[in-house]
Scaffold this motif. Structure first.
Motif, short mmCIF file in Angstrom:
data_model
loop_
_atom_site.label_atom_id
_atom_site.label_comp_id
_atom_site.label_asym_id
_atom_site.label_seq_id
_atom_site.Cartn_x
_atom_site.Cartn_y
_atom_site.Cartn_z
N ALA A 297 -27.96 5.12 23.78
CA ALA A 297 -26.64 4.53 24.02
C ALA A 297 -25.97 5.09 25.29
O ALA A 297 -25.48 4.32 26.12
CB ALA A 297 -25.74 4.76 22.82
N LYS A 298 -25.97 6.40 25.42
CA LYS A 298 -25.26 7.01 26.55
C LYS A 298 -25.93 6.70 27.90
O LYS A 298 -25.24 6.28 28.84
CB LYS A 298 -25.11 8.52 26.34
CG LYS A 298 -24.05 8.84 25.29
CD LYS A 298 -23.74 10.30 25.20
CE LYS A 298 -22.63 10.48 24.17
NZ LYS A 298 -22.17 11.85 24.07
N PRO A 299 -27.26 6.91 28.01
CA PRO A 299 -27.88 6.57 29.30
C PRO A 299 -27.69 5.10 29.67
O PRO A 299 -27.41 4.79 30.83
CB PRO A 299 -29.37 6.89 29.09
CG PRO A 299 -29.49 7.62 27.82
CD PRO A 299 -28.22 7.53 27.07
N LEU A 300 -27.78 4.21 28.67
CA LEU A 300 -27.62 2.78 28.97
C LEU A 300 -26.19 2.48 29.43
O LEU A 300 -25.97 1.66 30.32
CB LEU A 300 -27.97 1.93 27.76
CG LEU A 300 -29.47 1.74 27.47
CD1 LEU A 300 -29.68 1.03 26.15
CD2 LEU A 300 -30.15 0.97 28.59
N ALA A 301 -25.22 3.17 28.82
CA ALA A 301 -23.82 2.95 29.20
C ALA A 301 -23.61 3.39 30.65
O ALA A 301 -22.92 2.71 31.42
CB ALA A 301 -22.90 3.72 28.27
N LEU A 302 -24.23 4.50 31.04
CA LEU A 302 -24.08 4.98 32.42
C LEU A 302 -24.75 4.03 33.41
O LEU A 302 -24.21 3.74 34.49
CB LEU A 302 -24.67 6.40 32.55
CG LEU A 302 -23.87 7.50 31.85
CD1 LEU A 302 -24.58 8.84 31.96
CD2 LEU A 302 -22.45 7.62 32.43
N VAL A 303 -25.93 3.53 33.01
CA VAL A 303 -26.63 2.54 33.86
C VAL A 303 -25.74 1.30 34.01
O VAL A 303 -25.56 0.76 35.11
CB VAL A 303 -28.01 2.17 33.25
CG1 VAL A 303 -28.60 0.96 33.95
CG2 VAL A 303 -28.96 3.35 33.32
N GLY A 304 -25.16 0.87 32.89
CA GLY A 304 -24.27 -0.30 32.90
C GLY A 304 -23.09 -0.07 33.83
O GLY A 304 -22.72 -0.94 34.63
N ALA A 305 -22.49 1.13 33.75
CA ALA A 305 -21.33 1.45 34.61
C ALA A 305 -21.73 1.44 36.08
O ALA A 305 -20.98 0.93 36.93
CB ALA A 305 -20.77 2.81 34.22
N ALA A 306 -22.92 1.99 36.38
CA ALA A 306 -23.37 2.05 37.78
C ALA A 306 -23.56 0.64 38.34
O ALA A 306 -23.09 0.32 39.45
CB ALA A 306 -24.68 2.84 37.87
N PHE A 307 -24.23 -0.23 37.57
CA PHE A 307 -24.46 -1.60 38.05
C PHE A 307 -23.16 -2.41 38.10
O PHE A 307 -23.00 -3.27 38.96
CB PHE A 307 -25.51 -2.29 37.20
CG PHE A 307 -26.92 -1.95 37.60
CD1 PHE A 307 -27.49 -2.55 38.72
CD2 PHE A 307 -27.67 -1.03 36.89
CE1 PHE A 307 -28.79 -2.23 39.11
CE2 PHE A 307 -28.96 -0.70 37.27
CZ PHE A 307 -29.53 -1.30 38.38
N ALA A 308 -22.25 -2.11 37.17
CA ALA A 308 -20.95 -2.81 37.21
C ALA A 308 -20.20 -2.44 38.48
O ALA A 308 -19.48 -3.27 39.06
CB ALA A 308 -20.12 -2.45 35.98
N THR A 309 -20.38 -1.19 38.94
CA THR A 309 -19.74 -0.76 40.19
C THR A 309 -20.36 -1.51 41.37
O THR A 309 -19.65 -1.91 42.30
CB THR A 309 -19.91 0.77 40.37
OG1 THR A 309 -19.51 1.40 39.15
CG2 THR A 309 -19.07 1.30 41.50
N VAL A 310 -21.67 -1.72 41.30
CA VAL A 310 -22.34 -2.52 42.36
C VAL A 310 -21.78 -3.95 42.35
O VAL A 310 -21.52 -4.53 43.40
CB VAL A 310 -23.88 -2.54 42.13
CG1 VAL A 310 -24.57 -3.49 43.11
CG2 VAL A 310 -24.47 -1.15 42.24
N TYR A 311 -21.57 -4.50 41.15
CA TYR A 311 -21.01 -5.86 41.01
C TYR A 311 -19.59 -5.93 41.57
O TYR A 311 -19.17 -6.95 42.13
CB TYR A 311 -21.02 -6.22 39.52
CG TYR A 311 -20.49 -7.61 39.17
CD1 TYR A 311 -21.32 -8.72 39.20
CD2 TYR A 311 -19.17 -7.78 38.79
CE1 TYR A 311 -20.85 -9.98 38.86
CE2 TYR A 311 -18.68 -9.04 38.46
CZ TYR A 311 -19.53 -10.14 38.49
OH TYR A 311 -19.05 -11.39 38.15
N LEU A 312 -18.87 -4.81 41.43
CA LEU A 312 -17.47 -4.78 41.88
C LEU A 312 -17.36 -4.91 43.41
O LEU A 312 -16.40 -5.48 43.93
CB LEU A 312 -16.81 -3.47 41.41
CG LEU A 312 -15.34 -3.24 41.78
CD1 LEU A 312 -14.45 -4.33 41.22
CD2 LEU A 312 -14.87 -1.88 41.26
N ILE A 313 -18.40 -4.42 44.13
CA ILE A 313 -18.33 -4.44 45.61
C ILE A 313 -18.19 -5.88 46.14
O ILE A 313 -17.25 -6.18 46.88
CB ILE A 313 -19.56 -3.72 46.23
CG1 ILE A 313 -19.55 -2.23 45.81
CG2 ILE A 313 -19.57 -3.84 47.76
CD1 ILE A 313 -20.85 -1.51 46.08
N PRO A 314 -19.10 -6.81 45.77
CA PRO A 314 -18.93 -8.19 46.28
C PRO A 314 -17.64 -8.84 45.78
O PRO A 314 -17.07 -9.67 46.47
CB PRO A 314 -20.16 -8.92 45.75
CG PRO A 314 -20.66 -8.10 44.63
CD PRO A 314 -20.33 -6.70 44.97
#
Lengths: 479, 250
Positions: free
Chosen positions: A442-459
């Protein structure tokens, strides 16, 4: 063609939606970081964030779709500026109230506000009645807007024509544009679910004001909540599709799509089935008769298949081995259709009773609804926003920036969603502020999700800046 | 005859006091549900040391908490449980572990209690003591209070269902009826027991009304509320359509 007032109010809607979207993405990232253990929010803050994140996202993408169809509807019928403005004012009041209620009042019942949670007060006492008032304000504002647009359609088209029933005969004398058909179908669905919201709020108020002499039936309230919530979440997607049907071919330099008998049939079916699909939210409620559960499963299949099949077919035919003028607008539409279909498959898997036993309330649920929002409906509306912003300002498009935006949207969106899907497949429950050690992934997946969501936030930020700048120009122009 | 009368009076008194506190008991029964029981070491007279885990990994069990010096609820509680089980055996098998929460109790005293109840040779019943009473009580949400005047514990008659994974699936406080024990036994075998809301005059718009006598769930007025918004939407559609057409004609 479009009046200046409509142009300006559409610009205001777009800027408002984009500002709230960026703020809500940030809240979402904070939630995933907290679930990943990188932050240490108090549970009450996590659930307040979750509540306002959900409420805002549903609200803004609904009004984004409504603003889009309102603007494009001016091509066919005159719409009411007053209704549009009233909806905007009431939306702003409602949204500001909700942000204050959740972030200051610490109201945290999730956007589904499932009965009787709003009455189990674990927040500021004023927050519960304020929440009911805010929801009523939003429902009334949107109901006025929806009925107003439906009225304008009916001034030009009869009921049968608005629903394109004449297309079931050979050589129909009046041709209903697909945009009008889908808008009408969607508006009727929207009006139905907003009436549900009105009934729901009336029942909440009745219990709140009766001081115990009137109590609601939990099963009725849950049915009504999902009748409203599930339906509006799907209808807002159809608003985006109405915009796609209107603009996709046009932006690609192709002839406008026409309504055929199967398009009319598919969308008429969609109206019926989308209103009964919400029963799939009550699979775990054994008191609900089995017949309703079966209706829920069948309606979930039937609601998604006709509209999806017809739309995918139409888009595919429009692009397959055809010279088409690609731009950021129709690429966003194209990727949005893919995201919608992927999310739709995820939803149908979850709506199958035998699967739901395993997937119910796991991360599979946010996985599928984020799929058809983050990579579906949001892209439809962003496509409209972008298209709108270059209609009345300079049309110079930076192609390299467009490619960067699309690449980051796809990478960020796909990674963010994958973390949810993998969590769901691993039976990780949703709506946990902190995961116990037993849920190892759960925790590693949540961090991966947060990292990719930050990438999504850029565009999204890039689009926010470019679109907002242009919309501000529209707002202050005299033409 | 006299003993039976006293026993009956005691049962009535305790049942009455139990129902008078039914709200707080109902809330207490929710404490620590779906939490794991502390794996306390257990000592059964004449048997090698074991622990809760060794028992639940073989078979789910029902845990009863008593103490041998108890002059209150403990004996009626165990007698009631024994009779309920013996009167009509349950479909699914399980063990009943009776553990003392009094640090003064020994395994031999618990064996004596089993003998007095006629349960010493019944393989279904296990009478044990533990040296980890506090940890066990905490994991169960059980909070006996020592009364130094009466030299007794003030405590609930607590029955706890533990499933094959060691999770607390259900708790019952007080002397309870057979159907409630059925639910407890079903829960330790991970079988879901539906519960229905009883008729309430303050609930006017129920989707379904459960009739406890016939056991049937009948459609209620609330169902109409589910159809109402769709009817209202169709109504608005027709009214708007008619009014705009009328204006066109005029």
């Amino acid at each position: 063609m479009e009046s200046i007032k409509i142009k300006k109010i559409t610009s205001v809607w777009i800027i408002t939606v984009l500002v709230l979207f960026v703020a809500s993405i940030v809240l979402g990232i904070l939630m995933r970081l907290n679930q990943g253990g990188a932050l240490n929010q108090a549970p009450i803050n996590f659930y307040s964030n979750m509540t306002i994140h959900g409420l805002t996202m549903i609200g803004i993408w609904f009004v984004a779709g409504m603003a889009g169809i309102n603007f494009l509807m001016e091509r066919y019928v005159k719409t009411s500026y007053k209704a549009n403005l009233t909806a905007f004012i009431l939306t702003v009041i409602g949204v500001v109230m909700l942000w204050v209620i959740t972030l200051v009042g610490k109201f945290h019942v999730a956007w589904t506000f499932l009965y009787p949670m709003p009455f189990k007060i674990m927040w500021a006492k004023w927050a519960t009645p304020a929440f009911l008032v805010a929801m009523s304000i939003l429902s009334i504002g949107w109901l006025i807007w929806s009925i107003s647009m439906m009225t304008q359609i009916l001034k030009k088209y009869s009921i049968a024509q608005a629903f394109a029933w004449q297309h079931f005969t050979k050589d129909p004398s009046v041709k209903t544009p697909p945009f009008i058909l889908i808008s009408m179908i969607t508006l009727v669905g929207v009006i139905t679910c907003l009436f549900v919201a009105v009934v729901l709020m009336a029942l909440y108020f009745a219990e709140f004001l009766s001081k115990g002499s009137f109590v609601n039936d939990a099963l009725l309230m849950k049915n009504l909540t999902y009748f409203f919530g599930h339906t509006i979440a799907n209808e807002m997607l159809y608003l985006g599709l109405a915009v796609l049907y209107e603009l996709f071919a046009e932006v690609g330099g192709k002839a406008k799509w026409q309504t055929s008998w199967y398009v009319a049939l598919a969308w008429n079916f969609t109206l019926i089935f989308i209103l009964t699909a919400f029963f799939h939210h009550l699979y775990m409620d054994f008191v609900q008769p089995e017949g309703f559960q079966i209706i829920g499963q069948l309606a979930s299949y039937m609601a998604s298949l006709p509209a999806a099949a017809v739309t995918v077919f139409s888009v595919w035919v429009a692009v397959y081995r055809t010279k088409i003028k690609w731009s950021l607008t129709n690429l966003l539409f194209f990727i949005g259709v893919a995201g919608w279909v992927i999310g739709g498959f995820g939803a149908v898997i979850d709506a199958t009773i035998s699967n739901n036993v395993v997937l119910h309330n796991t991360l599979w649920v946010p996985a599928h609804f984020h799929s058809y929002n983050v990579m579906g409906n949001v892209l439809f509306s962003l496509a409209f926003f972008y298209w709108f912003s270059i209609q009345f300002t300079e049309k110079v498009v930076n192609e390299r920036l467009s490619k960067l935006v699309l690449s980051l949207l796809i990478i960020g969106g796909a990674g963010f969603l994958l973390a949810f899907y993998l969590g769901g497949a691993d039976s990780i429950p949703r709506r946990y502020s902190n995961y116990p050690a037993e849920f190892t992934s759960a925790k590693p997946l949540a961090l991966v999700g947060a990292a990719f969501a930050t990438v999504y936030l850029i565009p999204i930020l890039i689009l926010f800046v470019t679109i907002t700048k242009r919309c501000i120009k529209v707002l202050f122009s005299s033409r | 005859m006299y003993k039976s009368f006293v026993f009956f009076a005691l049962i009535v008194l305790l049942t009455h006091s139990s129902s008078a506190q039914s709200f707080s008991d109902a809330m207490k029964e929710e404490i620590n549900i779906y939490q794991k029981i502390y794996d306390a070491p257990l000592q059964v007279a004449g048997k090698p040391p074991a622990s809760f885990k060794e028992f639940y990994s073989q078979q789910p069990f029902v845990l009863a908490l008593v103490f041998t010096r108890c002059v209150g609820i403990c004996s009626p509680f165990l007698v009631n449980l024994k009779e309920t089980i013996q009167l009509q055996p349950f479909e699914k098998d399980f063990k009943i572990i009776v553990v003392s929460f009094d640090p003064w109790d020994t395994a031999d005293e618990m064996e004596l209690l089993a003998r007095n109840l006629g349960l010493k040779s019944d393989p279904k019943w296990i009478f044990a003591v533990t040296d980890s009473i506090d940890q066990m009580n905490r994991s169960l949400g059980f909070d006996p209070v020592w009364d130094s005047v009466r030299m007794q514990f003030d405590h609930d008659a607590l029955l706890v269902g533990i499933n094959g994974d060691g999770y607390i699936t259900k708790k019952l406080i007080g002397l309870r009826e057979r159907n409630e024990l059925n639910q407890l036994v079903a829960s330790i075998h991970n079988v879901f027991s539906p519960t229905y809301r009883l008729p309430n005059p303050n609930i006017l718009f129920s989707c379904f009304n459960y009739d406890p006598i016939s056991g049937k769930n009948k459609p209620g007025l609330g169902l109409a509320f589910l159809a109402l918004p769709a009817v209202m939407a169709v109504g608005v559609l027709l009214i708007v359509s008619m009014s705009v057409r009328k204006r066109k004609i005029l």
